[in-house]
Design an enzyme around this catalytic site. Structure first.
Site, PDB file in Angstrom:
ATOM      1  N   ASN A 211     -39.194   5.362 127.058  1.00 25.70           N
ATOM      2  CA  ASN A 211     -38.595   4.508 128.088  1.00 25.70           C
ATOM      3  C   ASN A 211     -39.347   4.752 129.392  1.00 25.70           C
ATOM      4  O   ASN A 211     -39.149   5.773 130.045  1.00 25.70           O
ATOM      5  CB  ASN A 211     -37.105   4.865 128.231  1.00 25.70           C
ATOM      6  CG  ASN A 211     -36.430   4.105 129.350  1.00 25.70           C
ATOM      7  OD1 ASN A 211     -36.985   3.147 129.885  1.00 25.70           O
ATOM      8  ND2 ASN A 211     -35.227   4.528 129.709  1.00 25.70           N
TER       9      ASN A 211
ATOM     10  N   LYS B 150     -39.104   3.196 132.125  1.00 30.23           N
ATOM     11  CA  LYS B 150     -38.291   2.866 133.302  1.00 30.23           C
ATOM     12  C   LYS B 150     -39.135   2.047 134.294  1.00 30.23           C
ATOM     13  O   LYS B 150     -39.979   1.264 133.864  1.00 30.23           O
ATOM     14  CB  LYS B 150     -37.723   4.132 133.937  1.00 30.23           C
ATOM     15  CG  LYS B 150     -37.054   5.042 132.909  1.00 30.23           C
ATOM     16  CD  LYS B 150     -36.231   6.137 133.516  1.00 30.23           C
ATOM     17  CE  LYS B 150     -35.749   7.043 132.399  1.00 30.23           C
ATOM     18  NZ  LYS B 150     -34.778   8.026 132.839  1.00 30.23           N
TER      19      LYS B 150
ATOM     20  N   HIS C  42     -28.279   1.750 128.731  1.00 26.30           N
ATOM     21  CA  HIS C  42     -28.816   3.013 129.264  1.00 26.30           C
ATOM     22  C   HIS C  42     -27.908   3.508 130.392  1.00 26.30           C
ATOM     23  O   HIS C  42     -27.364   2.703 131.156  1.00 26.30           O
ATOM     24  CB  HIS C  42     -30.242   2.796 129.777  1.00 26.30           C
ATOM     25  CG  HIS C  42     -30.945   4.086 130.074  1.00 26.30           C
ATOM     26  ND1 HIS C  42     -30.734   4.759 131.247  1.00 26.30           N
ATOM     27  CD2 HIS C  42     -31.795   4.837 129.339  1.00 26.30           C
ATOM     28  CE1 HIS C  42     -31.458   5.883 131.227  1.00 26.30           C
ATOM     29  NE2 HIS C  42     -32.112   5.951 130.082  1.00 26.30           N
TER      30      HIS C  42
ATOM     31  N   GLU D 282     -28.522   4.648 133.190  1.00 21.33           N
ATOM     32  CA  GLU D 282     -28.890   4.174 134.543  1.00 21.33           C
ATOM     33  C   GLU D 282     -28.383   2.746 134.767  1.00 21.33           C
ATOM     34  O   GLU D 282     -28.017   2.382 135.885  1.00 21.33           O
ATOM     35  CB  GLU D 282     -30.415   4.278 134.723  1.00 21.33           C
ATOM     36  CG  GLU D 282     -30.843   5.732 134.864  1.00 21.33           C
ATOM     37  CD  GLU D 282     -32.227   6.059 134.339  1.00 21.33           C
ATOM     38  OE1 GLU D 282     -33.034   5.138 134.144  1.00 21.33           O
ATOM     39  OE2 GLU D 282     -32.490   7.256 134.110  1.00 21.33           O
TER      40      GLU D 282
ATOM     41  N   GLU E 238     -27.439   9.911 124.468  1.00 22.94           N
ATOM     42  CA  GLU E 238     -28.120  10.495 125.625  1.00 22.94           C
ATOM     43  C   GLU E 238     -27.087  11.090 126.578  1.00 22.94           C
ATOM     44  O   GLU E 238     -26.504  10.358 127.392  1.00 22.94           O
ATOM     45  CB  GLU E 238     -28.906   9.415 126.375  1.00 22.94           C
ATOM     46  CG  GLU E 238     -29.988   8.757 125.552  1.00 22.94           C
ATOM     47  CD  GLU E 238     -31.077   8.192 126.449  1.00 22.94           C
ATOM     48  OE1 GLU E 238     -32.233   8.589 126.274  1.00 22.94           O
ATOM     49  OE2 GLU E 238     -30.775   7.391 127.348  1.00 22.94           O
TER      50      GLU E 238
ATOM     51  N   GLY F 143     -33.492  13.199 132.588  1.00 23.22           N
ATOM     52  CA  GLY F 143     -34.342  13.388 133.759  1.00 23.22           C
ATOM     53  C   GLY F 143     -34.048  14.662 134.524  1.00 23.22           C
ATOM     54  O   GLY F 143     -34.523  14.844 135.644  1.00 23.22           O
TER      55      GLY F 143
ATOM     56  N   SER G  47     -34.316  14.693 128.339  1.00 23.65           N
ATOM     57  CA  SER G  47     -35.316  15.747 128.589  1.00 23.65           C
ATOM     58  C   SER G  47     -35.986  16.262 127.311  1.00 23.65           C
ATOM     59  O   SER G  47     -36.282  17.444 127.189  1.00 23.65           O
ATOM     60  CB  SER G  47     -34.689  16.904 129.379  1.00 23.65           C
ATOM     61  OG  SER G  47     -34.258  16.444 130.657  1.00 23.65           O
TER      62      SER G  47
HETATM   63  C1  PEP Z   1     -34.106   8.311 129.227  1.00 23.00           C
HETATM   64  O1  PEP Z   1     -34.279   7.805 130.318  1.00 23.00           O
HETATM   65  O2  PEP Z   1     -33.674   7.628 128.296  1.00 23.00           O
HETATM   66  C2  PEP Z   1     -34.420   9.723 129.079  1.00 23.00           C
HETATM   67  C3  PEP Z   1     -34.001  10.327 128.003  1.00 23.00           C
HETATM   68  O3  PEP Z   1     -35.121  10.326 130.104  1.00 23.00           O
HETATM   69  P1  PEP Z   1     -35.730  11.808 130.113  1.00 23.00           P
HETATM   70  O4  PEP Z   1     -36.443  12.005 128.795  1.00 23.00           O
HETATM   71  O5  PEP Z   1     -36.660  11.843 131.264  1.00 23.00           O
HETATM   72  O6  PEP Z   1     -34.587  12.743 130.236  1.00 23.00           O
END
Ligand code: PEP
Length: 253
Positions: free
Chosen positions: A9, A11, A98, A100, A170, A176, A216
């Site tokens: 992703n 973003k 997601h 966000e 997630e 992040g 992460s």
């Molecule tokens: C994501 O945005 O779906 C995500 C898992 O980000 P990160 O791997 O940076 O935690």
């Protein structure tokens, strides 16, 4: 046998030139180093979907995904991108729900159910995200919340249709932040999700649905996470912007 999937992703990152470089690097390394049964999805920003798709060319192990789509099919919705538009560009995947989008754009269960429906209507595969904020886990209400997120946006689907969904668990506190869920925490929640699917659709259907872990994921922790029985791959944010490390994550599956 469930599909093994690693989705990146991106973003709202990268210029066009940087996106092209990242794609070429990932594509070359995947061709040389990654087993044939792993599907890689590059979820690029909307303006880069076609350039990225073109650069991937006939490399069948990598496909392109969008990061969102509108719940509407067409009309006066300035700035939005519809599922029929994505379908017309032969984009096979779309991330929906997601955290966000939930946090910054107020997206919730009922809206996401509509987005899931419109994506499926146009033959896009939704990667439906669910996951709990830290305070919910601290109250020990994480399983109830994630089950509710799955129910409210997916449980209206019939048994044939739910098979077309990919789920990404997630935990919001791991996105992040550099804090990843332990392999045990990931496995436990994936098992809860699969059991919930089995309760509604039966074990055979639940066993056919890929559930990805996101939060992460990196080259150091991916192997342990992907070794969990109910973890079928990953949704990767930050590390998907670094070609070498992203490919190491893919190779960990
Ligand atoms: C994501 O945005 O779906 C995500 C898992 O980000 P990160 O791997 O940076 O935690």
């Amino acid at each position: 046998m469930r599909a093994k999937i690693v989705a990146g992703n991106w973003k709202m990152n990268k210029t066009l030139e940087e996106a092209n470089t990242l794609t070429s690097e990932i594509s070359g390394m995947v061709a040389d180093e990654v087993r044939g049964d792993v599907k890689v999805v590059l979820c690029a920003p909307f303006p880069y979907l076609l350039p990225v798709k073109k650069l991937i060319g006939d490399q069948t192990r990598i496909v392109v995904g969008a990061q969102n789509c509108s719940e509407h099919e067409a009309g006066a919705y300035t700035g939005e991108v519809s599922a029929p538009m994505l379908a017309s560009m032969h984009i096979p995947y779309v991330i929906l729900g997601h955290s966000e989008r939930r946090q910054y754009f107020g997206e919730g269960g009922a809206l996401l159910a509509k987005k899931v429906d419109v994506a499926l209507k146009h033959n896009l595969t939704p990667i439906y995200c669910c996951g709990e904020p830290l305070e919910v886990r601290e109250r020990n209400e994480h399983e109830a919340l994630v089950k509710k997120q799955v129910e409210e946006s997916l449980f209206h689907l019939d048994a044939e249709t739910i098979k077309k969904i990919v789920i990404a668990y997630e935990p919001v506190w791991a996105i992040g932040t550099g804090k990843t869920a332990s392999a045990q925490q990931a496995q436990d929640m994936h098992a809860v999700i699969r059991k919930h699917l089995a309760g509604k659709y039966g074990q055979a259907i639940a066993d056919s649905i890929s559930i990805l872990y996101g939060g992460s994921v990196n080259a150091a922790n991916a192997k342990e996470l992907f070794a969990c029985a109910d973890v079928d791959g990953g949704l990767v944010g930050g590390v998907s912007l670094k070609s070498r490390e992203f490919v190491e994550v893919i190779k960990s599956i």
